[in-house]
Design a protein around this motif. Structure first.
Motif, short mmCIF file in Angstrom:
data_model
loop_
_atom_site.label_atom_id
_atom_site.label_comp_id
_atom_site.label_asym_id
_atom_site.label_seq_id
_atom_site.Cartn_x
_atom_site.Cartn_y
_atom_site.Cartn_z
N GLN A 164 -19.18 69.84 46.45
CA GLN A 164 -18.11 69.22 47.21
C GLN A 164 -16.75 69.86 46.94
O GLN A 164 -16.40 70.16 45.79
N ARG A 166 -12.81 69.53 46.63
CA ARG A 166 -11.86 68.48 46.28
C ARG A 166 -10.54 68.71 47.00
O ARG A 166 -10.30 69.77 47.61
N GLU A 167 -9.65 67.72 46.94
CA GLU A 167 -8.39 67.80 47.68
C GLU A 167 -7.50 68.94 47.20
O GLU A 167 -6.73 69.50 47.98
N TRP A 171 -13.78 72.86 43.49
CA TRP A 171 -15.10 72.39 43.87
C TRP A 171 -15.81 71.78 42.66
O TRP A 171 -15.51 72.12 41.51
N LYS A 172 -16.76 70.91 42.95
CA LYS A 172 -17.58 70.35 41.88
C LYS A 172 -19.02 70.27 42.35
O LYS A 172 -19.31 70.05 43.54
N ARG A 183 -17.75 72.29 37.34
CA ARG A 183 -16.61 72.41 38.25
C ARG A 183 -16.31 73.90 38.44
O ARG A 183 -16.46 74.69 37.51
#
Length: 265
Positions: A164, A166-167, A171-172, A183
């Motif tokens: 995913q 992230r803002e 990514w993680k 991460r």
């Protein structure tokens, strides 16, 4: 008496002729007109057939004309350009080829350093990419969502991993139970991979025309001269995703849906 009769006959003939002259002329004129009409009618009847009229409508399409001639080159037919297949080659720490991603065409493939096929990837359909082995058996699925990628099992339903964004642009990677695996954070010179405790596991940096993945101590693990984002290379160090074909699927999905060649490597 005989002379008188002859004289009368001589006189009667011109009188009769004189008396009937208008009728005679009318008959002659009528006969001439009839004769001319017959001549003209015969000429029309016996006239040779007119040459075929040339059609002024649209001519037969060049493609159809050429199709009837074997080997003819059809100029008006649009020629499709050959599909380009991009080869992205990865070398190990010793500079030897160990993996190649062939991207494009009717589907993409993952090969080992000797050119042996390890996996094949179908073109994306409704955000789903099938990962198959060389025997065409489904190994799993890569599902593209708005801000994440899912790695699903062969059944197409069970979520094994989530990758995913992230803002903040990092990514993680999590497993199907939402447990953090690693991460991948952006750096000014590339990317770094960290474990759940925050320790650095690997780094991706670009120098000149080479993008290099190295371990925490700086030892080179993987390198490529392909013009791809460093985040794609970082996927090779996803220890949680044990299958190289599945990691290859994540890399392809990232290139197709998320990262740009213009991003910081």
């Amino acid at each position: 008496m005989n002379q008188l009769k002859k004289k009368r006959r001589t006189i009667l003939v011109p009188v009769v002729m004189h008396t009937n002259l208008p009728n005679f002329r009318l008959a002659v004129v009528f006969g001439v007109l009839v004769t001319l009409g017959m001549i003209v009618g015969c000429q029309k009847t016996e006239a040779p057939p007119a040459s075929p009229t040339k059609t002024t409508g649209p001519a037969t399409a060049p493609v159809e004309q050429a199709a009837s001639r074997p080997g003819a080159v059809v100029k008006d037919q649009s020629i499709k350009a050959p599909v380009q297949v991009e080869r992205i080659e990865f070398q190990d720490g010793q500079g030897e080829s160990f993996a190649v991603l062939e991207r494009g065409g009717k589907g993409s493939r993952l090969l080992d350093g000797q050119g042996k096929e390890l996996a094949r990837y179908s073109p994306s359909s409704k955000g789903r990419v099938a990962v198959r082995d060389p025997g065409d058996t489904v190994l799993g699925w890569i599902v593209v969502r708005e801000d994440r990628l899912q790695v699903r099992a062969a059944d197409g339903a069970t979520v094994r991993f989530r990758f995913q964004r992230r803002e903040n642009g990092n990514w993680k990677l999590e497993d199907g139970d939402d447990n953090l695996i690693c991460r991948i954070n952006r750096r000014s010179d590339g990317w770094e991979v960290k474990d759940p405790e925050g320790a650095r596991v690997a780094r991706v940096r670009k120098s000149e025309n080479t993008t290099t993945l190295s371990d925490a101590k700086g030892k080179s693990l993987v390198s490529t001269t392909a013009d791809i984002d460093g985040l794609v290379v970082a996927c090779l160090e996803m220890g949680g995703v044990e299958s190289l074909p599945l990691r290859g699927g994540l890399m392809l999905a990232l290139m197709d849906s998320f990262v740009s060649r213009q991003e910081t490597r």
